[in-house]
Scaffold this motif. Structure first.
Motif, short mmCIF file in Angstrom:
data_model
loop_
_atom_site.label_atom_id
_atom_site.label_comp_id
_atom_site.label_asym_id
_atom_site.label_seq_id
_atom_site.Cartn_x
_atom_site.Cartn_y
_atom_site.Cartn_z
N ASP A 12 0.88 -1.16 0.00
CA ASP A 12 0.00 0.00 0.00
C ASP A 12 0.92 1.21 0.00
N SER A 17 -1.74 -0.29 5.90
CA SER A 17 -1.57 -1.67 5.42
C SER A 17 -0.79 -2.54 6.39
N LEU A 72 -1.10 -9.18 -1.86
CA LEU A 72 -2.26 -8.51 -1.27
C LEU A 72 -2.14 -7.01 -1.44
N LEU A 73 -3.05 -6.43 -2.20
CA LEU A 73 -3.18 -4.98 -2.30
C LEU A 73 -3.99 -4.53 -1.09
N SER A 75 -5.27 -2.04 0.40
CA SER A 75 -5.88 -0.72 0.40
C SER A 75 -7.26 -0.86 -0.22
N ASN A 76 -8.27 -0.37 0.48
CA ASN A 76 -9.64 -0.58 0.03
C ASN A 76 -9.97 0.17 -1.25
N SER A 79 -8.57 -1.46 -4.31
CA SER A 79 -9.15 -2.80 -4.38
C SER A 79 -10.52 -2.77 -5.03
N LEU A 83 -8.64 -3.20 -9.02
CA LEU A 83 -8.08 -4.54 -8.83
C LEU A 83 -8.35 -5.47 -10.01
N GLY A 94 -7.38 -8.27 -2.96
CA GLY A 94 -7.59 -6.93 -2.44
C GLY A 94 -8.41 -7.00 -1.17
N VAL A 95 -8.74 -5.85 -0.63
CA VAL A 95 -9.61 -5.78 0.55
C VAL A 95 -10.83 -4.95 0.18
N ARG A 96 -11.96 -5.60 0.16
CA ARG A 96 -13.20 -4.96 -0.24
C ARG A 96 -14.21 -5.05 0.90
N VAL A 213 -9.84 -12.34 3.72
CA VAL A 213 -8.77 -12.53 2.74
C VAL A 213 -7.74 -13.53 3.25
#
Length: 262
Positions: A12, A17, A72-73, A75-76, A79, A83, A94-96, A213
């Motif tokens: 990130d 992150s 892993l990205l 950052s929302n 993502s 993404l 990603g983080v959603r 995740v």
């Protein structure tokens, strides 16, 4: 260079992150992790779509050189927005916002995120797809003021001030939407504030996007030595020394190697 074996790569542009790194390390203690703080591209959230896609793609290509088992990205905002447009040689996550999980147990849900996320057309479409006919029960809420409590370090060193800001934020939110009884922590900064939020609003159910995740990454990961390799990029405005100081203030003992992403 520190040796890592098929690490999980996490990156990130900001500080938030590292909460993902800590959760991965607790959940998978024998997995190696490469953590990249891409400060040269900070902040991701202020960039337009083309700029964001370019800097994130460069970071992914750079991390691929470490032969990771997954990337892993963390950052929302990117993502949700870019993404699906990334081309990665290894599985990328990603983080959603975990909207469906929250809706399953709540009357109404607040999706807390930075302004660039909550005002984006991509989040609007994401929420429409996730919530369907229940979209009226979901509220995208600008929580940038809470994110700043982490970036500034106030949550550690100005605890009373932090509690007041968080209390006022949720008082205002719930005055406007009294039916909200769950919130997604849709910025990787927000888990740092979880204790404060739980004290301010103990009845509010909190959902951290990163938790789901971990279960997706687990079967792809390879046992190693549990090493965390820290990398940081920098520019004149955001020097690596400043980021190292931020980690020290958070009492995070992590040696960072300065790198340049071509």
């Amino acid at each position: 260079m520190t040796s890592v074996r098929r690490p999980i790569a996490v990156f990130d542009a900001g500080l938030g992150s590292y909460s993902a790194v800590e959760l991965l390390h607790r959940s998978l203690p024998d997995r190696d992790i490469v953590y990249l703080a891409d400060r040269a591209s900070f902040p991701y959230g202020a960039k337009n779509r083309a700029e964001l896609l370019a800097v994130v793609d460069r970071a992914v290509r750079f991390l691929a050189e470490y032969e990771p088992s997954a990337i892993l990205l963390a950052s929302n905002a990117p993502s949700v927005t870019i993404l699906d447009d990334l081309h990665s040689p290894v599985p990328i996550f990603g983080v959603r916002p975990p909207v469906q999980a929250a809706l399953a147990v709540a009357r109404e849900v607040a999706v807390l995120g930075v302004r660039s996320l909550v005002e984006s057309a991509e989040l609007t479409e994401f929420l429409r797809q996730e919530a369907g006919s229940e979209l009226g029960r979901v509220h995208a809420v600008n929580a940038s003021v809470l994110v700043e409590l982490v970036e500034s370090g106030d949550f550690l060193f100005r605890r009373e001030h932090t509690a007041q800001v968080i209390g006022k934020f949720f008082d205002t939110l719930l005055d406007t939407h009294p039916g909200i009884d769950a919130a997604t922590l849709s910025s990787t900064h927000l888990p740092w504030l979880r204790d404060y939020i739980e004290r301010a609003r103990p009845d509010l159910q909190l959902f951290d996007p990163i938790e789901g995740v971990v279960d997706q990454i687990r079967p792809l990961s390879t046992p190693g030595s549990g090493t965390i390799l820290g990398l940081v990029t920098e520019n004149a405005r955001y020097p690596a020394t400043e980021f190292r100081s931020m980690l020290a203030r958070l009492e995070i003992d992590l040696e960072l190697e300065s790198v340049v992403i071509p």
